[in-house]
Design a protein around this motif. Structure first.
Motif, short mmCIF file in Angstrom:
data_model
loop_
_atom_site.label_atom_id
_atom_site.label_comp_id
_atom_site.label_asym_id
_atom_site.label_seq_id
_atom_site.Cartn_x
_atom_site.Cartn_y
_atom_site.Cartn_z
N VAL A 1 0.86 -1.19 0.00
CA VAL A 1 0.00 0.00 0.00
C VAL A 1 0.90 1.24 0.00
CG1 VAL A 1 -1.85 1.25 1.18
CG2 VAL A 1 -1.75 -1.26 1.31
N PRO A 2 1.12 1.84 -1.17
CA PRO A 2 1.99 3.02 -1.25
C PRO A 2 1.43 4.19 -0.45
CG PRO A 2 1.49 2.14 -3.43
CD PRO A 2 0.55 1.49 -2.48
N SER A 3 2.31 5.12 -0.09
CA SER A 3 1.87 6.25 0.73
C SER A 3 1.16 7.32 -0.09
CB SER A 3 3.06 6.86 1.47
OG SER A 3 4.09 7.20 0.57
N PHE A 4 1.43 7.39 -1.40
CA PHE A 4 0.72 8.40 -2.19
C PHE A 4 0.48 8.01 -3.64
CE2 PHE A 4 5.24 9.57 -2.06
CZ PHE A 4 5.57 9.74 -3.39
N GLU A 5 1.32 7.22 -4.24
CA GLU A 5 1.20 6.91 -5.67
C GLU A 5 0.25 5.73 -5.88
OE1 GLU A 5 2.55 7.60 -9.81
OE2 GLU A 5 2.13 8.73 -7.99
N ASP A 6 -1.04 5.99 -5.69
CA ASP A 6 -2.04 4.95 -5.80
C ASP A 6 -3.39 5.60 -6.10
OD1 ASP A 6 -2.85 1.94 -4.84
OD2 ASP A 6 -4.35 3.40 -4.16
N HIS A 7 -4.11 5.02 -7.02
CA HIS A 7 -5.40 5.54 -7.47
C HIS A 7 -6.37 5.78 -6.31
CE1 HIS A 7 -9.31 5.46 -9.55
NE2 HIS A 7 -8.66 5.75 -10.66
N TYR A 8 -6.52 4.78 -5.42
CA TYR A 8 -7.48 4.89 -4.32
C TYR A 8 -6.96 5.78 -3.19
CZ TYR A 8 -10.14 1.12 -6.51
OH TYR A 8 -10.88 0.37 -7.39
N ILE A 9 -5.65 5.78 -2.99
CA ILE A 9 -5.07 6.66 -1.97
C ILE A 9 -5.32 8.12 -2.35
CG2 ILE A 9 -2.92 7.49 -0.95
CD1 ILE A 9 -3.60 4.82 0.19
N ILE A 10 -4.99 8.48 -3.57
CA ILE A 10 -5.18 9.86 -4.04
C ILE A 10 -6.65 10.26 -3.95
CG2 ILE A 10 -5.05 11.38 -6.06
CD1 ILE A 10 -2.55 9.76 -6.91
N SER A 11 -7.53 9.39 -4.42
CA SER A 11 -8.96 9.68 -4.39
C SER A 11 -9.46 9.89 -2.97
CB SER A 11 -9.75 8.55 -5.04
OG SER A 11 -9.32 8.32 -6.36
N GLY A 12 -8.98 9.03 -2.05
CA GLY A 12 -9.39 9.15 -0.66
C GLY A 12 -8.92 10.45 -0.03
N GLN A 13 -7.67 10.82 -0.30
CA GLN A 13 -7.16 12.08 0.26
C GLN A 13 -7.95 13.28 -0.28
OE1 GLN A 13 -5.72 10.42 2.14
NE2 GLN A 13 -3.63 9.76 1.74
N GLY A 14 -8.43 13.16 -1.50
CA GLY A 14 -9.17 14.25 -2.12
C GLY A 14 -10.47 14.57 -1.43
N THR A 15 -10.96 13.63 -0.59
CA THR A 15 -12.22 13.90 0.11
C THR A 15 -12.09 15.06 1.10
OG1 THR A 15 -11.76 12.22 1.82
CG2 THR A 15 -12.99 11.51 -0.14
N ALA A 16 -10.87 15.35 1.54
CA ALA A 16 -10.67 16.51 2.43
C ALA A 16 -10.99 17.80 1.68
CB ALA A 16 -9.23 16.54 2.95
N GLY A 17 -10.54 17.88 0.43
CA GLY A 17 -10.84 19.05 -0.39
C GLY A 17 -12.30 19.13 -0.76
N LEU A 18 -12.89 17.98 -1.07
CA LEU A 18 -14.31 17.91 -1.40
C LEU A 18 -15.15 18.45 -0.25
CD1 LEU A 18 -16.26 16.66 -3.64
CD2 LEU A 18 -16.44 14.71 -2.09
N GLU A 19 -14.84 17.99 0.95
CA GLU A 19 -15.56 18.47 2.14
C GLU A 19 -15.40 19.97 2.33
OE1 GLU A 19 -15.17 14.63 5.12
OE2 GLU A 19 -14.47 16.58 5.80
#
Length: 324
Positions: free
Chosen positions: A145-163
């Motif tokens: 599970v990479p710390s940032f270079e991953d499709h689902y990781i990036i998408s999940g982190q983006g929820t902070a901006g979405l909120e």
């Protein structure tokens, strides 16, 4: 290379609902008045595990199928991704192995162990965390599970901006600027997808520690640049050697710029967050606030959101900040 998009961030928001905390959206009244701006704070230091990293980690691990979950996961991190993966694995009843630098803050090491993960330490100056994780994966069959270079990781982190943008809209606020710390680029890449999906005109800025500005130089040169050394700043959470192709592409397409701040400026920002915002923020998570406090960007007349990405700071470092 299939890049995540706005719809993937929306999907991640549904996936993590009920598990991740919907963190507040707070107006920094004192700073707004001082700088003649409308400044809002997204305090991800109040997120589960004390950092935004839980969002991406849970989105990633919860997408694994039954057979993959039985195999368990292995991740590498200086601390916040480690805790995010460990906590997510605990919730999902999975085994987790975390490769962490031996000089990681003691709090992050202990918290990761407390979530039930097996922690393996390494010397970040002489050893490769990626190679160690790959070896563990080969030997044990774990999913990396990479710390940032991953499709689902990036998408999940983006929820902070979405909120954040949706919370601003609920207050009748149309943001001009959105700022986050930058390490490997997972947070700002995901947030960029969310922010641009909701407001294409909004400007997005990242902030890095001075001397570790690989993303800034990468965006300026158009190719992936490396830092000369892997450590040497108090901002441990965002010290990466270089961005990866996925985050580099998203950042190149969406960021208006990347700023840098010194360790001393970061300490001042940590003290400010405690005194004025009543928030405990770790060094790497304070860089965007430090950039605004020290005039690295003109915010006069602007409406902006600053992400404080984590709050896992050792007592010694926090005391140093309060005495700065």
């Amino acid at each position: 290379m299939k890049l995540p998009n706005f719809d993937d961030v929306l999907s991640a928001a549904e996936q993590i609902e009920g598990y991740a905390v919907k963190t507040p959206f707070l107006k920094a009244q004192d700073l707004s008045e001082k700088l003649d701006a409308e400044i809002y704070i997204k305090p991800e230091c109040l997120q589960r595990v004390g950092a935004f990293k839980f969002r991406g980690a849970f989105n990633r691990l919860s997408r694994l199928n039954e057979e993959e979950r039985k195999r368990g996961v292995v991740a590498y991190s200086s601390g916040n991704h480690a805790q995010g993966v460990a906590a997510s694995a605990q919730i999902l009843d999975m085994n987790a192995v975390i490769v962490m630098p031996e000089d990681s803050p003691k709090m992050k090491l202990q918290n990761t162990k407390d979530y039930g993960a097996e922690v393996i330490t390494y010397n970040r100056n002489t050893e490769s965390r990626e190679e160690i994780a790959e070896k563990i994966s080969e030997e044990r069959g774990c999913i990396v599970v990479p710390s940032f270079e991953d499709h689902y990781i990036i998408s999940g982190q983006g929820t902070a901006g979405l909120e954040a943008v949706k919370q601003a809209e609920e207050l009748g606020v149309s943001l001009d600027l959105f700022m986050t710390p930058v390490g490997g680029g997972g947070l700002i890449s995901g947030c960029a997808l969310a922010v641009k999906g909701l407001s294409s005109e909004m400007e997005i800025y990242g902030v890095e520690p001075e001397g570790f500005d690989d993303v800034k130089r990468s965006l300026e040169s158009g190719k992936i640049e490396h830092n000369a050394r892997p450590s040497g700043s108090i901002c441990d959470a965002i010290l990466t050697v270089h961005p990866e192709p996925m985050t580099h592409k998203i950042m190149s397409d969406n960021l208006s710029g990347v700023l840098t701040v010194t360790d001393d400026e970061v300490l001042v920002a940590m003290k400010y967050a405690w005194e004025k915002l009543k928030l405990v923020v770790e060094p790497g998570a304070s860089v965007a606030l430090a950039a605004v406090l020290h005039g690295k960007i003109d915010v006069k007349g602007k409406k902006l959101c600053i992400v404080l990405s984590g709050g896992n700071v050792d007592e010694e470092t926090f005391v140093k900040a309060l005495n700065s």
